[in-house]
Write a protein that holds these residues in place. Structure first.
Motif, mmCIF file in Angstrom:
data_model
loop_
_atom_site.group_PDB
_atom_site.id
_atom_site.type_symbol
_atom_site.label_atom_id
_atom_site.label_comp_id
_atom_site.label_asym_id
_atom_site.label_seq_id
_atom_site.Cartn_x
_atom_site.Cartn_y
_atom_site.Cartn_z
ATOM 1 N N TYR A 1 41.842 40.974 43.178
ATOM 2 C CA TYR A 1 42.929 40.451 42.357
ATOM 3 C C TYR A 1 43.375 39.064 42.838
ATOM 4 O O TYR A 1 43.566 38.138 42.036
ATOM 5 N N LEU A 2 43.521 38.899 44.156
ATOM 6 C CA LEU A 2 43.935 37.608 44.700
ATOM 7 C C LEU A 2 42.867 36.540 44.475
ATOM 8 O O LEU A 2 43.197 35.372 44.216
ATOM 9 N N ARG A 3 41.598 36.931 44.553
ATOM 10 C CA ARG A 3 40.532 35.960 44.279
ATOM 11 C C ARG A 3 40.578 35.516 42.816
ATOM 12 O O ARG A 3 40.378 34.338 42.505
ATOM 13 N N ILE A 4 40.840 36.470 41.930
ATOM 14 C CA ILE A 4 40.939 36.126 40.505
ATOM 15 C C ILE A 4 42.104 35.184 40.264
ATOM 16 O O ILE A 4 41.975 34.168 39.570
ATOM 17 N N ARG A 5 43.256 35.478 40.844
ATOM 18 C CA ARG A 5 44.453 34.663 40.619
ATOM 19 C C ARG A 5 44.319 33.262 41.216
ATOM 20 O O ARG A 5 44.914 32.313 40.710
ATOM 21 N N SER A 6 43.553 33.156 42.325
ATOM 22 C CA SER A 6 43.384 31.843 42.948
ATOM 23 C C SER A 6 42.261 31.037 42.305
ATOM 24 O O SER A 6 42.022 29.893 42.682
ATOM 25 N N GLY A 7 41.547 31.631 41.341
ATOM 26 C CA GLY A 7 40.470 30.932 40.659
ATOM 27 C C GLY A 7 39.137 31.009 41.366
ATOM 28 O O GLY A 7 38.160 30.385 40.932
ATOM 29 N N ARG A 8 39.052 31.770 42.477
ATOM 30 C CA ARG A 8 37.795 31.883 43.212
ATOM 31 C C ARG A 8 36.844 32.881 42.576
ATOM 32 O O ARG A 8 35.680 32.967 42.954
ATOM 33 N N GLU A 9 37.328 33.657 41.613
ATOM 34 C CA GLU A 9 36.490 34.650 40.943
ATOM 35 C C GLU A 9 36.971 34.796 39.506
ATOM 36 O O GLU A 9 38.181 34.746 39.231
ATOM 37 N N ALA A 10 36.024 34.946 38.602
ATOM 38 C CA ALA A 10 36.379 35.118 37.196
ATOM 39 C C ALA A 10 36.940 36.514 36.973
ATOM 40 O O ALA A 10 36.555 37.477 37.636
ATOM 41 N N ALA A 11 37.870 36.620 36.024
ATOM 42 C CA ALA A 11 38.428 37.928 35.673
ATOM 43 C C ALA A 11 37.352 38.780 35.020
ATOM 44 O O ALA A 11 36.419 38.258 34.403
ATOM 45 N N PRO A 12 37.438 40.121 35.159
ATOM 46 C CA PRO A 12 36.476 40.993 34.473
ATOM 47 C C PRO A 12 36.440 40.692 32.981
ATOM 48 O O PRO A 12 37.447 40.303 32.390
ATOM 49 N N GLY A 13 35.279 40.846 32.368
ATOM 50 C CA GLY A 13 35.113 40.510 30.958
ATOM 51 C C GLY A 13 35.924 41.381 30.033
ATOM 52 O O GLY A 13 36.532 42.369 30.429
ATOM 53 N N GLU A 14 35.926 41.027 28.770
ATOM 54 C CA GLU A 14 36.698 41.776 27.778
ATOM 55 C C GLU A 14 36.271 43.231 27.693
ATOM 56 O O GLU A 14 37.029 44.092 27.298
ATOM 57 N N ALA A 15 35.016 43.515 28.076
ATOM 58 C CA ALA A 15 34.548 44.905 28.018
ATOM 59 C C ALA A 15 35.314 45.786 28.988
ATOM 60 O O ALA A 15 35.316 46.998 28.859
ATOM 61 N N ALA A 16 35.990 45.149 29.972
ATOM 62 C CA ALA A 16 36.700 45.925 30.986
ATOM 63 C C ALA A 16 38.171 46.096 30.653
ATOM 64 O O ALA A 16 38.946 46.508 31.488
ATOM 65 N N ARG A 17 38.558 45.816 29.411
ATOM 66 C CA ARG A 17 39.973 45.859 29.071
ATOM 67 C C ARG A 17 40.489 47.294 28.952
ATOM 68 O O ARG A 17 41.682 47.540 28.976
ATOM 69 N N THR A 18 39.597 48.262 28.797
ATOM 70 C CA THR A 18 40.006 49.648 28.652
ATOM 71 C C THR A 18 39.865 50.374 29.975
ATOM 72 O O THR A 18 38.808 50.360 30.572
ATOM 73 N N TYR A 19 40.940 51.009 30.420
ATOM 74 C CA TYR A 19 40.890 51.764 31.664
ATOM 75 C C TYR A 19 40.720 53.244 31.347
ATOM 76 O O TYR A 19 41.429 53.798 30.518
ATOM 77 N N ARG A 20 39.764 53.872 32.042
ATOM 78 C CA ARG A 20 39.498 55.280 31.779
ATOM 79 C C ARG A 20 39.539 56.051 33.092
ATOM 80 O O ARG A 20 38.863 55.721 34.046
ATOM 81 N N GLY A 21 40.347 57.096 33.111
ATOM 82 C CA GLY A 21 40.350 58.010 34.242
ATOM 83 C C GLY A 21 39.464 59.185 33.912
ATOM 84 O O GLY A 21 38.431 59.053 33.271
#
Length: 645
Positions: free
Chosen positions: A505-525
């Motif tokens: 999460y911190l890598r994503i927020r700092s721009g060091r890593e791209a956020a997961p793609g749109e396919a990952a928008r659904t969370y499933r338990g």
């Protein structure tokens, strides 16, 4: 180093309770001090006395001439009618503060993305905290005193604040004191730790980890003294059992001495030991958000987002029995609203919320609103207003007995709620929540205002809790300890899986890593089918399908979701957690054996110098046995370590 301020002979009493007793302490330039201790022992009070915000009954606080002290209070002191700009920089022109690299860093780090003309009253709790911090840090202070600065900050904000404090001054300049429950934060920034306890302050070198080790050594030494005392008690009791004493002054003295020793057992520390509450059975279906869309209307816990903005956009979020999920995200992204959606307090604009028939939810809110309405009541009255007897661990306990288990002694139980510290209110709120016997527990920033000892005990409680758990927190220790996987709210209307946890999460927020793609928008338990296999007792904590893949590689309606599947290495999340526990237990056993091994070596050296061959043989046999036990434990530790990876 130059002395900045100090206290001499500080004494403070509240009613019949002494908070500080003749305390003398000082702060020098270069000091980076973290203050820890139990709730109610006087951490914030000590800081307020040193800052000149409160007066002691006796003693004095002295500042070096010209020293400027900046103070961040726990309570919000901002004027809600002021704009962010006026609250932070007053009448200062933009070019004045923007010409300073440090002030620009504060503005970017804490206020980035906010409209500076927006009124403070329209901000969320976390955003107001950022504004208060920015106002303080833009001042040129010699000493900073920060009371719970990480409360309501997200993970990213905590990381930025730690970096800023490390770089704010040169090593031999400035000083700060910080009262916080965030153990990562303490370790990251502090070189000295003050422990406030029993009306005094003990000083330790290093951050939280060093303090914990030093305190463990202190407790070990105390245990040795206690063992000696217990041996003396046994001797006295053995003497008493030899028969009726003669009627002389000597036996009477021996009886009184034994009685005094027996009564001198120290009181237990103020820790939470709630044990496991009776939990209602969870069925196959727990809570599902299906294609939920929610737009804000200027209400709820996310007031910082403009009216009409879409907070959740076609989100599917499924929870199975026994699942444990941590939630992180930017302020205003909807973390608290997500919990309220799951609890049924908020109705979505589109989509539906599917709730199992046996589900009983409970939310530990940030603001302790439930207790604010009962401020006039006493602690015992709040605890027993609905029932007087509670079933805990298969035993019936009264309200008074249950309160004693979380640190409220008989006198403290008759204290009005309005007089409790923030941490004490939090403990009482958590206890009230758990005695309601929920099977889905949702915690919104549960670590706020709790001391580190209480946090460790709460983690033990949650680690053994068998229901479904959703935790919104910026505390990395807590999330990694009690949840099996984390999700992120990035402010784009989606709920995204974080296979790499908080660090990702911190890598994503700092721009060091791209956020997961749109396919990952659904969370499933766990799906309903998978939940059926674990519905009885405590279900296995579900790990999202193929940790490295997107959370919704299957369609939302696909009942074959792998949310409850085991991790790629064949071990489930629950098995890994048990392996980590086993490693901790084995490590403690190995430490004890290593200490015994060192003592045996020392005794053998002494016996060798004395030429005592028989003693050497005996010690060598004991040493061989210890070495064999250590070898077996090392094998066990390695096996558990492979499973836990």
């Amino acid at each position: 180093m130059a002395h900045l301020l100090g206290a001499e002979g500080l004494t403070l009493t509240f009613g019949t309770r002494t908070i500080l007793d003749g305390l003398t302490i000082g702060i020098d330039a270069g000091d980076r001090i973290g203050i820890v201790g139990r709730n109610g022992d006087g951490k914030s009070t000590l800081m307020r006395l040193l800052a000149g915000r409160a007066q002691a009954d006796d003693g004095r606080v002295t500042w070096r001439g010209g020293v400027d002290v900046g103070f961040l209070d726990q309570s919000d002191v901002l004027d809600g009618d002021d704009s962010i700009r006026r609250a932070v920089v007053g009448e200062m022109a933009d070019y004045e503060w923007a010409s300073s690299p440090m002030l620009r860093d504060v503005a970017d780090g804490l206020l980035g993305g906010l409209d500076w003309d927006q009124p403070v009253g329209a901000l969320s709790g976390g955003q107001r905290r950022r504004v208060a911090l920015a106002k303080l840090l833009m001042g040129e202070h010699d000493v900073l005193m920060l009371d719970e600065p990480t409360n309501h900050l997200d993970v990213e904000g905590v990381a930025w604040l730690a970096d800023h404090l490390k770089k704010r001054w040169k090593a031999d300049e400035g000083a700060f004191l910080v009262v916080t429950h965030d153990r990562w934060f303490l370790d990251e920034i502090c070189t000295t730790t003050w422990e406030v306890h029993d009306a005094t302050v003990d000083t330790y070198e290093g951050g939280y980890a060093a303090y914990t080790l030093a305190r463990a050594e202190r407790d070990r030494a105390a245990a040795v003294e206690e063992q000696k005392r217990q041996q003396l008690v046994k001797k006295e009791l053995a003497w008493l059992r030899r028969g009726a004493p003669a009627r002389t002054s000597k036996p009477k003295f021996r009886v009184d001495a034994a009685t005094a020793l027996i009564n001198d057992v120290p009181e237990p520390r103020d820790t939470v030991s709630l044990r496991r509450m009776a939990t209602a059975r969870l069925g196959k279906d727990v809570l599902d958000l299906e294609h939920v869309t929610l737009r804000l209307r200027g209400e709820g816990d996310e007031p910082a987002v403009a009216d009409g903005r879409t907070l959740f956009d076609d989100v599917t979020f499924r929870l199975g029995p026994g699942e444990r999920v941590g939630v992180v995200g930017v302020n205003g992204a909807g973390k608290s609203t997500l919990l309220r959606l799951l609890d049924g307090q908020v109705t979505p604009d589109d989509g539906r919320i599917k709730r199992g028939r046996t589900v009983q939810t409970a939310i530990l809110s940030q603001e302790v609103e439930e207790l604010r309405k009962k401020a006039h009541m006493r602690v015992h009255e709040v605890m027993t207003e609905e029932k007087n007897v509670f079933v805990v661990g298969g035993k019936e306990l009264s309200g008074a007995q249950l309160l004693e288990q979380i640190g409220f002694n008989r006198k403290r139980q008759w204290t009005p709620v309005s007089d409790l510290s923030g941490g004490e209110r939090r403990r009482l709120q958590l206890l009230k929540l758990m005695t309601g016997e929920p099977n889905v527990l949702m915690l919104d920033e549960p670590t706020n205002d709790l001391d580190t000892d209480t946090l460790a005990s709460m983690e033990d409680l949650l680690d053994d809790w068998p229901g479904t758990l959703v935790v919104v927190s910026h505390d990395r220790y807590l999330l990694e300890r009690v949840t099996d996987h984390q999700v992120a709210l990035l402010g784009d209307g989606s709920v995204r899986l974080l296979p790499g946890g908080v660090e990702q999460y911190l890598r994503i927020r700092s721009g060091r890593e791209a956020a997961p793609g749109e396919a990952a928008r659904t969370y499933r338990g766990q799906t309903s089918a998978e939940a059926g296999a674990t519905a009885s007792g405590r279900g296995s904590a579900a790990a999202p399908a193929g940790s490295g893949e997107s959370a919704s590689s299957a369609a939302p309606s696909d009942s074959a979701s792998a949310g409850g599947a085991e991790a790629a290495d064949g071990a489930s999340a629950a098995e890994k957690r048990q392996a980590r526990k086993q490693m901790q237990r084995v490590e403690k056993q190995m430490e004890k054996l290593s200490s015994r091994q060192r003592r045996l070596h020392e005794e053998m050296a002494t016996a060798s110098e004395a030429g005592d061959v028989d003693r050497l043989r005996t010690l060598q046999a004991e040493l061989d046995d210890v070495d064999a036990q250590l070898g077996e434990l090392e094998e066990t530790w390695l096996e558990a370590g492979e499973l836990a990876e």
